[in-house]
Design an enzyme around this catalytic site. Structure first.
Site, PDB file in Angstrom:
ATOM      1  N   ASP A  48       2.711  -7.560   0.405  1.00  0.00           N
ATOM      2  CA  ASP A  48       3.201  -7.464   1.783  1.00  0.00           C
ATOM      3  C   ASP A  48       3.812  -6.089   2.077  1.00  0.00           C
ATOM      4  O   ASP A  48       4.089  -5.763   3.229  1.00  0.00           O
ATOM      5  CB  ASP A  48       4.225  -8.582   2.045  1.00  0.00           C
ATOM      6  CG  ASP A  48       4.452  -8.827   3.523  1.00  0.00           C
ATOM      7  OD1 ASP A  48       3.668  -8.273   4.335  1.00  0.00           O
ATOM      8  OD2 ASP A  48       5.385  -9.568   3.862  1.00  0.00           O
ATOM      9  N   LYS A  93       3.131 -14.152   4.068  1.00  0.00           N
ATOM     10  CA  LYS A  93       4.345 -14.268   4.886  1.00  0.00           C
ATOM     11  C   LYS A  93       4.608 -15.727   5.265  1.00  0.00           C
ATOM     12  O   LYS A  93       3.695 -16.548   5.263  1.00  0.00           O
ATOM     13  CB  LYS A  93       4.160 -13.461   6.178  1.00  0.00           C
ATOM     14  CG  LYS A  93       4.238 -11.965   6.008  1.00  0.00           C
ATOM     15  CD  LYS A  93       4.138 -11.271   7.354  1.00  0.00           C
ATOM     16  CE  LYS A  93       4.192  -9.766   7.195  1.00  0.00           C
ATOM     17  NZ  LYS A  93       5.477  -9.247   6.680  1.00  0.00           N
ATOM     18  N   LYS A  96       0.476   3.984  11.164  1.00  0.00           N
ATOM     19  CA  LYS A  96       0.093   2.765  10.445  1.00  0.00           C
ATOM     20  C   LYS A  96      -0.748   1.876  11.355  1.00  0.00           C
ATOM     21  O   LYS A  96      -0.296   1.445  12.415  1.00  0.00           O
ATOM     22  CB  LYS A  96       1.343   2.008   9.982  1.00  0.00           C
ATOM     23  CG  LYS A  96       1.050   0.635   9.369  1.00  0.00           C
ATOM     24  CD  LYS A  96       2.317  -0.064   8.882  1.00  0.00           C
ATOM     25  CE  LYS A  96       2.035  -1.488   8.392  1.00  0.00           C
ATOM     26  NZ  LYS A  96       3.248  -2.206   7.968  1.00  0.00           N
ATOM     27  N   ARG A 131       3.050   1.197   3.296  1.00  0.00           N
ATOM     28  CA  ARG A 131       3.223   2.410   2.488  1.00  0.00           C
ATOM     29  C   ARG A 131       1.974   2.720   1.683  1.00  0.00           C
ATOM     30  O   ARG A 131       1.681   3.871   1.386  1.00  0.00           O
ATOM     31  CB  ARG A 131       4.464   2.250   1.606  1.00  0.00           C
ATOM     32  CG  ARG A 131       4.393   1.078   0.665  1.00  0.00           C
ATOM     33  CD  ARG A 131       5.749   0.683   0.110  1.00  0.00           C
ATOM     34  NE  ARG A 131       6.505  -0.151   1.041  1.00  0.00           N
ATOM     35  CZ  ARG A 131       7.724  -0.604   0.785  1.00  0.00           C
ATOM     36  NH1 ARG A 131       8.329  -0.282  -0.330  1.00  0.00           N
ATOM     37  NH2 ARG A 131       8.347  -1.359   1.672  1.00  0.00           N
TER      38      ARG A 131
END
Ligand code: BES
Ligand code: MN
Ligand code: ZN
Length: 496
Positions: A350, A280, A268, A354
């Site tokens: 957020d 966030k 990632k 994935r």
């Protein structure tokens, strides 16, 4: 800094510093007792006096031990015999190296390499000591103005081998430890750099320069038009809100037989994660510059393999982008189509890791890999579940999982397995698309793993969630260089 191996018989007459272990309750190790005799009982008097009890991780430098062949002695606490294990070994090794680098000795003779510890051999002891030296020598790439700190006086370390038969193992341990050390240092450098320096473009440039340094590495970089042609709608949905261009970085390490199937490492590479439109909280958001540590670990691992000249093939695949809330950013509820064809409802922008990883996992299929391991700072839930000492691990293959667990144990870079199952998959259901990208708070590390699992049919796959292990916070904030040691160990030893 040079590390060399010598047998007791080959040791030169003089050393600037002898590094000696002491068990709890003032018990000198065997090598310590031998040196104590030469020093006419000086060491046993010091430990008997109570000045040094031998608690794990404690050190005591004795700067002047007289006119003999040894100029200094560094005592290193090993803790109790009962608690002596690989973790204690690693702790003592790190404490010893930190103390050595602080003192004025130019060379040192480290006897800790002869102290047996359950579960590992002389090779691992030497490797862990060399890794500890690299870890202790590491300096954060400094953007501070003003004078740089003086380099340490230490230039050479000798690791003692018990017997001539052990010498080869110690030498290999040193070579591999140095390689893992430089690999982890690269990982730490990249992760510690601020996100305005370490951009996807910067990562791509680094990968290209690695290919120039090592003939065994070939780097290919794909830009956004190529990603669009590949149908990576999920990856591209994450980068929509930023002006910084995304990259897919592919690094092929070819040290094995021509045509032999590689292991794929997918890292990632979110160079900064604001959360996107699902923004966030501001507290600690700076730490989201570490959100590319999975990518950095892939770089570090490949660099280590190239240094070792490991006889294997490995392909590193790094989707790199920023997650920003720009005016074109993906919005909650948007539906995107991944390269696999599966559609995803993005309920929370957020949960972007994935989204970039699923397309990179699909891309890895073209290499027909024997196994695919993704590495990602994927979920805060993993930090809640496991803390910082172990990485989370999930896999669809038991042998692969066992091999990763053992590699983590041996290399003192441990991971811990979490389950995957259909019940968790259910939580990812969407009314509007094949799946949602989030599944509520419960079991967040597992449902993230389950999301990736859906893209790995027919692949032997494992997922390492390094959100807790990748970096430390607080006064010593910075990258740990994990899990490079685990990955290198796995790749050198395991099939699949
Ligand atoms: N990069 C974060 C995960 C993370 C959190 C890493 C804390 C290191 C420390 C990831 O992209 C993220 O934001 N995950 C969300 C997922 C959630 C929205 C389902 C999280 O963990 O809150
Ligand atoms: Mn995120
Ligand atoms: Zn993230």
């Amino acid at each position: 800094m040079k590390c060399v191996a010598k047998t007791q018989a080959q040791l030169s007459a003089r050393t600037d510093c002898a590094v000696i272990g002491v068990y709890d309750k003032a018990e000198l190790t065997k090598d310590g007792k031998a040196l104590d005799k030469t020093l006419k009982g000086r060491l046993s008097r010091i430990v008997a006096s109570g000045d040094f009890a031998g608690s794990i991780g404690d050190t005591l430098l004795i700067p002047d031990v007289g006119t003999g062949p040894v100029a200094r002695v560094l005592l290193v606490g090993l803790g109790t015999r009962a608690s002596w294990n690989l973790r204690a070994y690693r702790r003592a090794a790190l404490a010893a190296m930190q103390a050595l680098l602080k003192c004025a000795a130019r060379d040192a003779c480290v006897y800790l390499s002869t102290e047996s510890v359950e579960g590992v051999d002389a090779y691992y002891r030497a490797r862990l000591l060399t890794q500890a030296l690299a870890q202790a020598s590491y300096r954060i790439p400094s953007l501070k103005s003003g004078r740089k700190p003086a380099p340490p006086a230490l230039t050479q370390i000798t690791l003692v081998a018990h017997t001539p038969a052990e010498l080869g193992a110690v030498q290999t341990g040193i070579a591999h430890g140095e390689a893992i050390g430089t690999g982890s240092a690269l990982t730490r450098d990249l992760a510690n750099l601020p996100a305005n320096v370490c951009t996807p473009t910067y990562l791509a440039t680094t990968a290209k320069s690695m290919a120039r340094t090592h003939r065994s590495i070939r780097t290919t970089v794909l830009a956004e038009p190529a990603l669009k042609r590949l149908g990576m709608g999920s990856f591209l949905s994450v980068t929509r809100g930023t002006a910084e261009p995304a990259r897919l970085i592919v690094m092929e390490y070819r040290g094995g037989k021509k045509g032999a199937a590689p292991t794929a490492l997918v890292g990632k590479g979110v160079t900064f994660d604001t959360g996107g439109i699902s923004l966030k909280d501001p507290g600690g958001m700076d730490e989201m510059k570490f959100d590319m540590t999975g990518a950095a670990a892939v770089f570090g691992t490949i660099k280590a393999l190239a240094a070792i000249k490991a006889p294997i093939n490995v392909v590193g695949i790094v989707p790199a982008c920023e997650n920003m809330p720009g005016s074109r950013a993906t919005k909650p509820g948007d539906i995107v189509t991944s390269m696999s064809g599966l559609t995803i409802e993005v309920l929370n922008t957020d949960a972007e890791g994935r989204l970039i990883l699923c397309d990179a996992l699909t891309y890895s299929r073209r290499f027909k890999p024997t196994a695919v391991i993704d590495i990602a700072t994927l979920t805060g839930a993993c930090v809640v579940a496991l803390g910082q000492h172990v990485s989370g691990m999930m896999s669809n293959d038991d042998t692969l999982a066992q091999n990763l667990l053992s590699a983590g144990r041996r290399s003192a870079d441990p991971c811990w397995q979490l389950p995957l199952s259909e019940e968790y998959q259910e939580q990812l259901k969407s009314n509007f698309a094949d799946m949602a990208n989030v599944a509520g708070r419960d079991g967040g590390a597992i449902t993230a793993g389950c999301f990736l699992w859906k893209f790995t049919q027919g692949l032997k796959w494992a997922h390492l969630d390094i959100a807790g292990s990748a970096y430390v916070t607080g006064a010593n904030k910075g990258s740990t260089g994990r899990p490079v040691a685990l990955l290198v160990d796995y790749l050198l030893s395991a099939k699949p």
